[in-house]
Scaffold this motif. Structure first.
Motif, PDB file in Angstrom:
ATOM      1  N   TYR A 219      36.800 -15.893  29.893  1.00 53.92           N
ATOM      2  CA  TYR A 219      37.785 -15.918  30.972  1.00 53.92           C
ATOM      3  C   TYR A 219      37.436 -14.842  32.013  1.00 53.92           C
ATOM      4  O   TYR A 219      36.912 -13.777  31.693  1.00 53.92           O
ATOM      5  CB  TYR A 219      39.202 -15.683  30.431  1.00 53.92           C
ATOM      6  CG  TYR A 219      39.375 -14.417  29.624  1.00 53.92           C
ATOM      7  CD1 TYR A 219      39.829 -13.248  30.218  1.00 53.92           C
ATOM      8  CD2 TYR A 219      39.080 -14.405  28.255  1.00 53.92           C
ATOM      9  CE1 TYR A 219      39.981 -12.086  29.473  1.00 53.92           C
ATOM     10  CE2 TYR A 219      39.236 -13.254  27.508  1.00 53.92           C
ATOM     11  CZ  TYR A 219      39.684 -12.093  28.123  1.00 53.92           C
ATOM     12  OH  TYR A 219      39.835 -10.945  27.390  1.00 53.92           O
ATOM     13  N   ASP A 220      37.674 -15.165  33.259  1.00 53.17           N
ATOM     14  CA  ASP A 220      37.570 -14.208  34.357  1.00 53.17           C
ATOM     15  C   ASP A 220      38.892 -14.211  35.119  1.00 53.17           C
ATOM     16  O   ASP A 220      39.870 -14.824  34.686  1.00 53.17           O
ATOM     17  CB  ASP A 220      36.384 -14.540  35.271  1.00 53.17           C
ATOM     18  CG  ASP A 220      36.553 -15.884  35.968  1.00 53.17           C
ATOM     19  OD1 ASP A 220      37.530 -16.611  35.672  1.00 53.17           O
ATOM     20  OD2 ASP A 220      35.720 -16.210  36.830  1.00 53.17           O
ATOM     21  N   TRP A 221      38.949 -13.525  36.260  1.00 49.16           N
ATOM     22  CA  TRP A 221      40.209 -13.431  36.990  1.00 49.16           C
ATOM     23  C   TRP A 221      40.675 -14.797  37.497  1.00 49.16           C
ATOM     24  O   TRP A 221      41.859 -15.089  37.516  1.00 49.16           O
ATOM     25  CB  TRP A 221      40.072 -12.467  38.163  1.00 49.16           C
ATOM     26  CG  TRP A 221      39.970 -11.029  37.720  1.00 49.16           C
ATOM     27  CD1 TRP A 221      40.421 -10.516  36.541  1.00 49.16           C
ATOM     28  CD2 TRP A 221      39.395  -9.952  38.445  1.00 49.16           C
ATOM     29  NE1 TRP A 221      40.169  -9.169  36.477  1.00 49.16           N
ATOM     30  CE2 TRP A 221      39.541  -8.782  37.637  1.00 49.16           C
ATOM     31  CE3 TRP A 221      38.774  -9.826  39.679  1.00 49.16           C
ATOM     32  CZ2 TRP A 221      39.085  -7.530  38.051  1.00 49.16           C
ATOM     33  CZ3 TRP A 221      38.332  -8.583  40.093  1.00 49.16           C
ATOM     34  CH2 TRP A 221      38.480  -7.449  39.287  1.00 49.16           C
ATOM     35  N   GLY A 222      39.740 -15.654  37.892  1.00 48.16           N
ATOM     36  CA  GLY A 222      40.115 -16.986  38.360  1.00 48.16           C
ATOM     37  C   GLY A 222      40.729 -17.830  37.261  1.00 48.16           C
ATOM     38  O   GLY A 222      41.721 -18.544  37.484  1.00 48.16           O
ATOM     39  N   ALA A 223      40.152 -17.752  36.046  1.00 44.23           N
ATOM     40  CA  ALA A 223      40.710 -18.508  34.925  1.00 44.23           C
ATOM     41  C   ALA A 223      42.092 -17.977  34.544  1.00 44.23           C
ATOM     42  O   ALA A 223      43.003 -18.761  34.218  1.00 44.23           O
ATOM     43  CB  ALA A 223      39.757 -18.426  33.730  1.00 44.23           C
ATOM     44  N   LEU A 224      42.284 -16.658  34.591  1.00 46.87           N
ATOM     45  CA  LEU A 224      43.600 -16.087  34.301  1.00 46.87           C
ATOM     46  C   LEU A 224      44.626 -16.496  35.348  1.00 46.87           C
ATOM     47  O   LEU A 224      45.798 -16.733  35.028  1.00 46.87           O
ATOM     48  CB  LEU A 224      43.506 -14.558  34.234  1.00 46.87           C
ATOM     49  CG  LEU A 224      42.695 -13.979  33.070  1.00 46.87           C
ATOM     50  CD1 LEU A 224      42.670 -12.460  33.158  1.00 46.87           C
ATOM     51  CD2 LEU A 224      43.266 -14.424  31.728  1.00 46.87           C
ATOM     52  N   LEU A 225      44.179 -16.601  36.592  1.00 48.01           N
ATOM     53  CA  LEU A 225      45.097 -17.035  37.644  1.00 48.01           C
ATOM     54  C   LEU A 225      45.528 -18.484  37.424  1.00 48.01           C
ATOM     55  O   LEU A 225      46.689 -18.847  37.670  1.00 48.01           O
ATOM     56  CB  LEU A 225      44.416 -16.884  39.011  1.00 48.01           C
ATOM     57  CG  LEU A 225      45.260 -17.189  40.247  1.00 48.01           C
ATOM     58  CD1 LEU A 225      46.443 -16.232  40.335  1.00 48.01           C
ATOM     59  CD2 LEU A 225      44.413 -17.087  41.513  1.00 48.01           C
ATOM     60  N   ASN A 226      44.627 -19.308  36.899  1.00 45.40           N
ATOM     61  CA  ASN A 226      44.948 -20.712  36.633  1.00 45.40           C
ATOM     62  C   ASN A 226      46.028 -20.826  35.551  1.00 45.40           C
ATOM     63  O   ASN A 226      47.021 -21.543  35.710  1.00 45.40           O
ATOM     64  CB  ASN A 226      43.678 -21.447  36.208  1.00 45.40           C
ATOM     65  CG  ASN A 226      43.919 -22.922  35.989  1.00 45.40           C
ATOM     66  OD1 ASN A 226      44.946 -23.469  36.400  1.00 45.40           O
ATOM     67  ND2 ASN A 226      42.974 -23.584  35.348  1.00 45.40           N
ATOM     68  N   THR A 227      45.846 -20.096  34.446  1.00 43.95           N
ATOM     69  CA  THR A 227      46.847 -20.158  33.372  1.00 43.95           C
ATOM     70  C   THR A 227      48.151 -19.483  33.779  1.00 43.95           C
ATOM     71  O   THR A 227      49.229 -19.860  33.314  1.00 43.95           O
ATOM     72  CB  THR A 227      46.296 -19.488  32.107  1.00 43.95           C
ATOM     73  OG1 THR A 227      45.944 -18.126  32.409  1.00 43.95           O
ATOM     74  CG2 THR A 227      45.063 -20.221  31.600  1.00 43.95           C
ATOM     75  N   GLY A 228      48.055 -18.499  34.696  1.00 44.34           N
ATOM     76  CA  GLY A 228      49.255 -17.810  35.128  1.00 44.34           C
ATOM     77  C   GLY A 228      50.171 -18.669  35.958  1.00 44.34           C
ATOM     78  O   GLY A 228      51.400 -18.452  35.975  1.00 44.34           O
ATOM     79  N   LEU A 229      49.603 -19.637  36.638  1.00 39.82           N
ATOM     80  CA  LEU A 229      50.446 -20.517  37.451  1.00 39.82           C
ATOM     81  C   LEU A 229      51.386 -21.368  36.598  1.00 39.82           C
ATOM     82  O   LEU A 229      52.432 -21.811  37.070  1.00 39.82           O
ATOM     83  CB  LEU A 229      49.569 -21.420  38.331  1.00 39.82           C
ATOM     84  CG  LEU A 229      48.863 -20.732  39.499  1.00 39.82           C
ATOM     85  CD1 LEU A 229      48.042 -21.739  40.280  1.00 39.82           C
ATOM     86  CD2 LEU A 229      49.874 -20.062  40.428  1.00 39.82           C
ATOM     87  N   GLU A 230      51.005 -21.608  35.343  1.00 42.06           N
ATOM     88  CA  GLU A 230      51.858 -22.416  34.472  1.00 42.06           C
ATOM     89  C   GLU A 230      53.177 -21.710  34.179  1.00 42.06           C
ATOM     90  O   GLU A 230      54.191 -22.368  33.920  1.00 42.06           O
ATOM     91  CB  GLU A 230      51.117 -22.715  33.163  1.00 42.06           C
ATOM     92  CG  GLU A 230      49.816 -23.484  33.354  1.00 42.06           C
ATOM     93  CD  GLU A 230      49.060 -23.659  32.047  1.00 42.06           C
ATOM     94  OE1 GLU A 230      49.591 -23.192  31.004  1.00 42.06           O
ATOM     95  OE2 GLU A 230      47.959 -24.238  32.060  1.00 42.06           O
ATOM     96  N   ALA A 231      53.161 -20.382  34.210  1.00 42.04           N
ATOM     97  CA  ALA A 231      54.377 -19.618  33.924  1.00 42.04           C
ATOM     98  C   ALA A 231      54.886 -18.894  35.165  1.00 42.04           C
ATOM     99  O   ALA A 231      55.526 -17.848  35.067  1.00 42.04           O
ATOM    100  CB  ALA A 231      54.096 -18.612  32.806  1.00 42.04           C
ATOM    101  N   LEU A 232      54.573 -19.452  36.337  1.00 43.39           N
ATOM    102  CA  LEU A 232      54.918 -18.762  37.579  1.00 43.39           C
ATOM    103  C   LEU A 232      56.415 -18.530  37.706  1.00 43.39           C
ATOM    104  O   LEU A 232      56.848 -17.492  38.211  1.00 43.39           O
ATOM    105  CB  LEU A 232      54.404 -19.579  38.770  1.00 43.39           C
ATOM    106  CG  LEU A 232      54.590 -18.932  40.147  1.00 43.39           C
ATOM    107  CD1 LEU A 232      53.827 -17.617  40.229  1.00 43.39           C
ATOM    108  CD2 LEU A 232      54.134 -19.875  41.252  1.00 43.39           C
TER     109      LEU A 232
END
Length: 643
Positions: A219-232
């Motif tokens: 995982y990098d910052w872009g992948a973490l941002l992708n999963t973070g949108l699910e719990a926005l």
């Protein structure tokens, strides 16, 4: 290249160094917290978990910190690919055969027309998802800007004489590239490198966000941002963490780029103001008479390091008067004139006790925006030295001649065009109606100079600054331009500040002459005294003696022919004018002067009774004649700059 020229550069370097250090130590310290699965899923912000936890109970802050290493490695690798591929492509075409060069330039134009991210998506789709594919895709997608910049800069360097000489000597292309091309274009490339780092970081994060970059379990910052949108909506901090990391790193890289840009440009200044030492305003000299059109009192112009280019220059121009500034190249004539017109290059620090044009305050301490642009544009006219560079080659003459009238004086387009045609006719241009429809390159050098004079006088300025307007012209056209300036002064009572290195031209045109040497005024005298050979300063007398003299031969018919006057062998003044950084403590002319005394090397002579010379000022009989200056009618040659 200089560093730390802007406040943001040390901040950017420090911030990036800390992020790099974090990328090294974070996996060692927080890898367990970032990967350990717990039952505390989707917890919010707490003292134990500063950003909360994800769906598997892993600490979000630890994951953001640990992801720093992979994100930086991928960004650095992709930036390296972009820089190396682009620079090699851009420089290689300029050491290749002409046909290969033309094909390479066209290929770069095509590649630059496509957005880098679109090109990266195509490459990633071909190679498949994953870190390696992302690095190659984004690296190749970021190469065209490097290739374009390198090709454009290498084009100018490749045409220089030292590269041509190297080609003739058989220097191989690889050595041309590493020895001659790359060192001369490294500054702007470093600036682009820092900018590309920020854009490539964003692009890599975008690929991972779309699922085409890093794949689980990596995982990098872009992948973490992708999963973070699910719990926005339930835990916004899960998306805020990687977003802040991406933004902060990009901003810090931008600070570095801004600082490198300032270091690459020797004219750049901090906050747009000259980086000069704070010094008090000079004391007024009181030599300028009342009613003067232009007053320049105690003008000093310095480089950012404090080196004086012009020092304590004082003179004035009366209404309807032509004043000549004369001296060898590098004496400070043009800088003085451009200071009066508020057109000094960036990075210079001017100071003056007084600088006015009538009632218009040209205080050099004010920002350009504080002055009245309408009055500056209409009350001061500029005639530049090079007529070929005086006009925009992409615009027709009519629009350029009438711009000041339309913008600052509100004259309608039709009337302004008619006024431009009339002005061109007054400066003796044939068929002026056709000229206003032409481009500058369609005119000869003499016509362009006449057109520039017409453009300068069209708004009706009070002062005309002519900066060596005849230097680039042949003798016949020079005489015509001087006649034009004389007519303008006579018919419109326009004050003229005329700059020249030719003292004979100044003596033929001006009413009064100011002689400059090494950034200082050494003599000021009426032109009648100049023509009569009553100059007092040794430097002025040497310049006068350097000019040839024509006299009728008594043995010949005066109406038929002239011959050169017999004269003594040419005398010379040894040496050259000092550079501003090497200006001596005393009189700058002392090392070249035959009447110099010990005191001349100790202190700078002040201008008294129109002359700045320790020896001459104490002599009531116009000063002692320098031994190297022959009697009236002789000649002297100054080695170095042509005068």
């Amino acid at each position: 290249m200089r560093i730390c020229r802007t406040p943001g550069l040390p901040a950017g370097l420090t911030g990036l160094a800390l992020i790099l250090l974090l990328g090294i130590v974070a996996p060692l310290l927080w890898d367990d917290a970032a990967t350990e699965l717990t039952g505390a899923a989707r917890q919010g912000i707490s003292a134990e978990h500063w950003l909360g936890t994800d769906a598997l109970g892993r600490d979000l802050l630890a994951r953001v910190l640990v992801a720093t290493r992979l994100t930086l490695l991928m960004t650095l690798a992709a930036t390296s690919v972009a820089a190396v591929a682009g620079v090699l492509a851009g420089t290689a075409i300029w050491v290749a055969a002409p046909r290969v060069r033309e094909l390479g330039l066209r290929l770069i134009d095509v590649m630059i027309s496509y957005p880098a991210l679109i090109l990266a998506l195509v490459v990633a789709a071909v190679l498949g998802a994953g870190p390696l594919a992302s690095v190659v895709a984004i690296g190749l997608g970021g190469a065209p800007p490097f290739a374009r910049l390198t090709a454009n800069m290498a084009a100018s360097v490749a045409q220089r004489d030292f590269v041509t000489t190297a080609r003739l000597m058989g220097v191989p292309p690889s050595r041309l590239l590493t020895r001659h091309l790359l060192p001369n274009i490294s500054g702007p490339l470093l600036v682009l490198l820092s900018v590309a780092f920020a854009s490539i970081l964003t692009a890599l994060s975008g690929l991972s966000f779309l699922g085409l970059g890093v794949q689980s379990p990596q995982y990098d910052w872009g992948a973490l941002l992708n999963t973070g949108l699910e719990a926005l909506y339930t835990n916004p901090a899960e998306a805020v963490g990687p977003a802040v990391a991406i933004t902060l790193t990009g901003v810090l890289a931008g600070f570095v780029g801004d600082g490198l840009a300032a270091g690459a440009d020797p004219r750049a200044t901090v906050s747009g103001k000259p980086a000069a030492r704070e010094r008090p305003r000079p004391e007024p000299s009181g030599r300028a008479p009342g009613g003067a059109l232009l007053t320049v009192d105690a003008l000093t112009i310095e480089l950012p390091d404090g080196t004086s280019l012009v020092e304590d220059v004082t003179f004035h121009v009366m209404p309807g008067e032509i004043v000549g500034l004369v001296g060898e190249s590098g004496s400070g004539k043009s800088l003085t004139a451009m200071a009066a017109a508020r057109l000094l290059p960036d990075g210079l620090a001017p100071r003056a006790a007084r600088l006015t044009l009538g009632d218009l305050d040209l205080d050099l301490d004010l920002a350009a925006d504080d002055a009245d642009p309408r009055r500056l544009a209409t009350e001061i006219g500029i005639v530049h030295q090079d007529p070929s560079a005086s006009f925009n080659p992409a615009l027709r003459m009519g629009g350029q001649l009438t711009e000041t009238l339309r913008v600052h004086q509100g004259v309608g387009r039709t009337k302004a065009r008619a006024m431009a045609v009339a002005a061109l006719e007054k400066v003796r241009i044939t068929d002026p109606a056709a000229v206003v429809r032409q481009y500058p390159h369609e005119l000869s050098g003499g016509m362009r100079q006449r057109a520039m004079i017409a453009s300068a006088v069209l708004p009706g300025p009070k002062l005309l600054v002519a900066d060596e307007p005849t230097t680039a012209l042949d003798v016949t056209v020079q005489a015509e331009v001087l006649d034009l300036l004389r007519d303008i002064n006579r018919e419109q009572s326009t004050g003229i500040l005329f700059i020249s290195h030719d003292i004979d031209v100044v003596g033929a045109l001006c009413h009064r002459v100011v002689v400059m040497y090494a950034g200082r005024v050494v003599e000021e005298l009426p032109v009648a005294a100049l023509r009569a050979g009553r100059a007092r300063h040794p430097y002025t007398r040497a310049l006068l003696a350097a000019g040839p003299r024509l006299k009728p031969n008594e043995s010949m018919d005066l109406d038929l022919d002239l011959e050169w006057e017999a004269r003594a062998p040419l005398a010379t003044i040894p040496g050259r004018p000092p550079t501003p950084a090497d200006r001596p403590a005393g009189c700058a002319f002392a090392v070249r002067c035959d009447i110099a005394e010990e005191r001349c090397t100790m202190r700078v002579p002040r201008l008294r009774d129109g002359v700045a010379c320790h020896v001459v000022s104490e002599d009531t009989d116009e000063g002692r004649r320098p031994a190297s200056v022959p009697p009236e009618g002789g000649s002297v040659t100054v080695r170095g700059e042509a005068v």
